[in-house]
Design a protein around this motif. Structure first.
Motif, PDB file in Angstrom:
ATOM      1  N   ALA A  15     -21.736 -10.868  45.642  1.00 59.26           N
ATOM      2  CA  ALA A  15     -21.650  -9.922  44.525  1.00 59.26           C
ATOM      3  C   ALA A  15     -20.340  -9.154  44.450  1.00 59.26           C
ATOM      4  O   ALA A  15     -20.254  -8.114  43.793  1.00 59.26           O
ATOM      5  CB  ALA A  15     -22.835  -8.956  44.519  1.00 59.26           C
ATOM      6  N   SER A  16     -19.298  -9.662  45.092  1.00 56.80           N
ATOM      7  CA  SER A  16     -17.998  -8.976  45.012  1.00 56.80           C
ATOM      8  C   SER A  16     -17.347  -9.219  43.652  1.00 56.80           C
ATOM      9  O   SER A  16     -16.326  -8.600  43.348  1.00 56.80           O
ATOM     10  CB  SER A  16     -17.089  -9.433  46.152  1.00 56.80           C
ATOM     11  N   GLY A  17     -17.899 -10.141  42.851  1.00 60.79           N
ATOM     12  CA  GLY A  17     -17.361 -10.365  41.503  1.00 60.79           C
ATOM     13  C   GLY A  17     -16.664 -11.717  41.343  1.00 60.79           C
ATOM     14  O   GLY A  17     -15.914 -11.913  40.382  1.00 60.79           O
ATOM     15  N   LYS A  18     -16.919 -12.644  42.237  1.00 65.57           N
ATOM     16  CA  LYS A  18     -16.239 -13.951  42.169  1.00 65.57           C
ATOM     17  C   LYS A  18     -16.556 -14.674  40.844  1.00 65.57           C
ATOM     18  O   LYS A  18     -15.642 -15.104  40.144  1.00 65.57           O
ATOM     19  CB  LYS A  18     -16.680 -14.851  43.344  1.00 65.57           C
ATOM     20  N   GLY A  19     -17.860 -14.787  40.536  1.00 64.18           N
ATOM     21  CA  GLY A  19     -18.257 -15.492  39.316  1.00 64.18           C
ATOM     22  C   GLY A  19     -17.677 -14.819  38.073  1.00 64.18           C
ATOM     23  O   GLY A  19     -17.185 -15.483  37.155  1.00 64.18           O
ATOM     24  N   THR A  20     -17.706 -13.489  38.070  1.00 61.55           N
ATOM     25  CA  THR A  20     -17.193 -12.717  36.930  1.00 61.55           C
ATOM     26  C   THR A  20     -15.701 -12.972  36.744  1.00 61.55           C
ATOM     27  O   THR A  20     -15.229 -13.260  35.639  1.00 61.55           O
ATOM     28  CB  THR A  20     -17.458 -11.209  37.197  1.00 61.55           C
ATOM     29  N   ILE A  25     -10.539 -16.119  34.649  1.00 62.33           N
ATOM     30  CA  ILE A  25      -9.432 -16.994  35.084  1.00 62.33           C
ATOM     31  C   ILE A  25      -9.514 -18.340  34.358  1.00 62.33           C
ATOM     32  O   ILE A  25      -8.526 -18.848  33.837  1.00 62.33           O
ATOM     33  CB  ILE A  25      -9.478 -17.214  36.626  1.00 62.33           C
ATOM     34  N   LYS A  26     -10.734 -18.875  34.316  1.00 61.17           N
ATOM     35  CA  LYS A  26     -10.939 -20.170  33.665  1.00 61.17           C
ATOM     36  C   LYS A  26     -10.539 -20.094  32.185  1.00 61.17           C
ATOM     37  O   LYS A  26      -9.839 -20.967  31.676  1.00 61.17           O
ATOM     38  CB  LYS A  26     -12.426 -20.522  33.798  1.00 61.17           C
ATOM     39  N   ASN A  27     -10.949 -19.020  31.518  1.00 66.18           N
ATOM     40  CA  ASN A  27     -10.624 -18.893  30.097  1.00 66.18           C
ATOM     41  C   ASN A  27      -9.130 -18.801  29.858  1.00 66.18           C
ATOM     42  O   ASN A  27      -8.613 -19.332  28.902  1.00 66.18           O
ATOM     43  CB  ASN A  27     -11.314 -17.665  29.479  1.00 66.18           C
ATOM     44  N   VAL A 200      -9.539  -5.512  37.667  1.00 64.89           N
ATOM     45  CA  VAL A 200      -9.479  -6.491  38.752  1.00 64.89           C
ATOM     46  C   VAL A 200      -8.779  -7.748  38.230  1.00 64.89           C
ATOM     47  O   VAL A 200      -7.890  -8.315  38.878  1.00 64.89           O
ATOM     48  CB  VAL A 200     -10.894  -6.834  39.285  1.00 64.89           C
ATOM     49  N   PHE A 201      -9.158  -8.150  37.011  1.00 62.06           N
ATOM     50  CA  PHE A 201      -8.549  -9.365  36.465  1.00 62.06           C
ATOM     51  C   PHE A 201      -7.049  -9.184  36.239  1.00 62.06           C
ATOM     52  O   PHE A 201      -6.273 -10.113  36.491  1.00 62.06           O
ATOM     53  CB  PHE A 201      -9.238  -9.810  35.165  1.00 62.06           C
ATOM     54  N   THR A 202      -6.617  -8.009  35.776  1.00 58.40           N
ATOM     55  CA  THR A 202      -5.183  -7.806  35.550  1.00 58.40           C
ATOM     56  C   THR A 202      -4.394  -8.084  36.832  1.00 58.40           C
ATOM     57  O   THR A 202      -3.357  -8.742  36.797  1.00 58.40           O
ATOM     58  CB  THR A 202      -4.920  -6.356  35.062  1.00 58.40           C
ATOM     59  N   ASP A 205      -4.460 -11.815  37.447  1.00 60.41           N
ATOM     60  CA  ASP A 205      -3.654 -12.459  36.415  1.00 60.41           C
ATOM     61  C   ASP A 205      -2.162 -12.343  36.753  1.00 60.41           C
ATOM     62  O   ASP A 205      -1.404 -13.318  36.658  1.00 60.41           O
ATOM     63  CB  ASP A 205      -3.990 -11.758  35.089  1.00 60.41           C
ATOM     64  N   ASN A 206      -1.736 -11.148  37.164  1.00 62.70           N
ATOM     65  CA  ASN A 206      -0.318 -10.952  37.512  1.00 62.70           C
ATOM     66  C   ASN A 206       0.092 -11.875  38.653  1.00 62.70           C
ATOM     67  O   ASN A 206       1.160 -12.480  38.630  1.00 62.70           O
ATOM     68  CB  ASN A 206      -0.047  -9.501  37.915  1.00 62.70           C
ATOM     69  N   ALA A 207      -0.781 -11.967  39.654  1.00 59.76           N
ATOM     70  CA  ALA A 207      -0.449 -12.802  40.811  1.00 59.76           C
ATOM     71  C   ALA A 207      -0.377 -14.275  40.406  1.00 59.76           C
ATOM     72  O   ALA A 207       0.535 -15.000  40.818  1.00 59.76           O
ATOM     73  CB  ALA A 207      -1.495 -12.615  41.904  1.00 59.76           C
ATOM     74  N   LEU A 208      -1.316 -14.717  39.576  1.00 57.77           N
ATOM     75  CA  LEU A 208      -1.324 -16.131  39.175  1.00 57.77           C
ATOM     76  C   LEU A 208      -0.121 -16.459  38.289  1.00 57.77           C
ATOM     77  O   LEU A 208       0.508 -17.509  38.442  1.00 57.77           O
ATOM     78  CB  LEU A 208      -2.630 -16.488  38.447  1.00 57.77           C
TER      79      LEU A 208
END
Ligand code: AP5
Length: 222
Positions: A15-20, A25-27, A200-202, A205-208
């Motif tokens: 539940a750390s948010g991997k699926g979320t 990321i996929k999108n 979290v995504f930002t 996203d920056n790292a990727l």
């Protein structure tokens, strides 16, 4: 010039948010999302012998046996779509032996994302999680409630999402995480997963983006 697609691993406690985060990321990046937990749950639902065996372990919060998981993930990873678009491996490897199975195939990621979340938050997230069986979307009763009554009425709970079981899953996570981390030490990107999901995504996203940019530069220089 064609750049090699990215190979991404994402890890973190239950539940750390991997699926979320994988949805985001996929999108954006179009990688193929391969979730060891989803592959296992599909096997459980189809009622195969492997599924039955896996479920016995999953109910106790333990890892499913390697003979089941390793082949399952390997086969999915080697499919042409994952090879062409890059992959996002979620919840695998979870032990030194699983990591070794990948090394034996010459598979190493470009980045190993680690979501770091406090323990009380994890329990709260598990207990409030609900899934939409129609769209596959992940909700949370408090943080991301369903958009309408129709969706609310069809939401389901995962069989391992009770407070008692999540504590066992956490124990398993703590027992295994160091062994895996030590293998990918130089590739670990640790993110504060307590923040809101778009924050979290930002960070991810920056790292990727930075990684892709670097890869483009090195691939075109060679
Ligand atoms: P798996 O399915 O991988 O489960 P897990 O690791 O326990 O992780 P979860 O899926 O529970 O959580 P998540 O990190 O994806 O979080 P989510 O985004 O849903 O594994 C299940 C079982 O399968 C294992 O216990 C094991 O038995 C077996 N298994 C799996 N892989 C295996 C392997 N490699 N080898 C052997 N066995 C294996 O988010 C959780 C909740 O929080 C949601 O409600 C969400 O809406 C909410 N949320 C997410 N982000 C935020 C945020 N930033 N703020 C507030 N709420 C948030």
């Amino acid at each position: 010039q064609k750049v090699e697609p990215l190979k991404v691993m994402i890890s973190g406690a239950p539940a750390s948010g991997k699926g979320t985060q994988c949805e985001f990321i996929k999108n954006k990046y179009g990688f193929v999302h391969i979730s060891a937990g989803d592959l296992l749950r599909a096997e459980v639902s189809s009622g195969t012998e492997n599924g039955k065996r896996a479920k016995e372990h999953m109910e106790k919060g333990m890892l499913a046996p390697d003979e089941i998981v390793v082949l399952m993930v390997k086969e999915r990873l080697l499919q042409p779509d994952a090879q062409q678009n890059g992959w996002l491996l979620d919840g695998y490897p979870r032990s030194a032996s699983q990591a070794k199975a990948l090394e034996d195939l010459g598979i190493r990621p470009d980045i190993f994302i680690l979501l770091d979340v406090n323990e009380e938050t994890l329990v709260e997230r598990v207990v409030g999680r609900r899934l939409d069986p129609v769209t596959g979307k992940i909700y949370h009763l408090k943080y991301f409630p369903p958009e309408n009554e129709e969706i609310a009425a069809r939401l389901t709970l995962r069989f391992d999402d009770t407070e008692e079981r999540v504590k066992l899953r956490l124990q398993t996570h703590h027992q295994n995480v160091e062994a895996v981390l030590s293998l990918y030490k130089d590739l670990v990107f640790k993110v504060d997963g307590n923040a809101q999901k778009d924050k979290v995504f930002t960070e991810i996203d920056n790292a990727l983006s930075a990684l892709l940019k670097r890869k483009l530069e090195t691939d075109s220089a060679s």
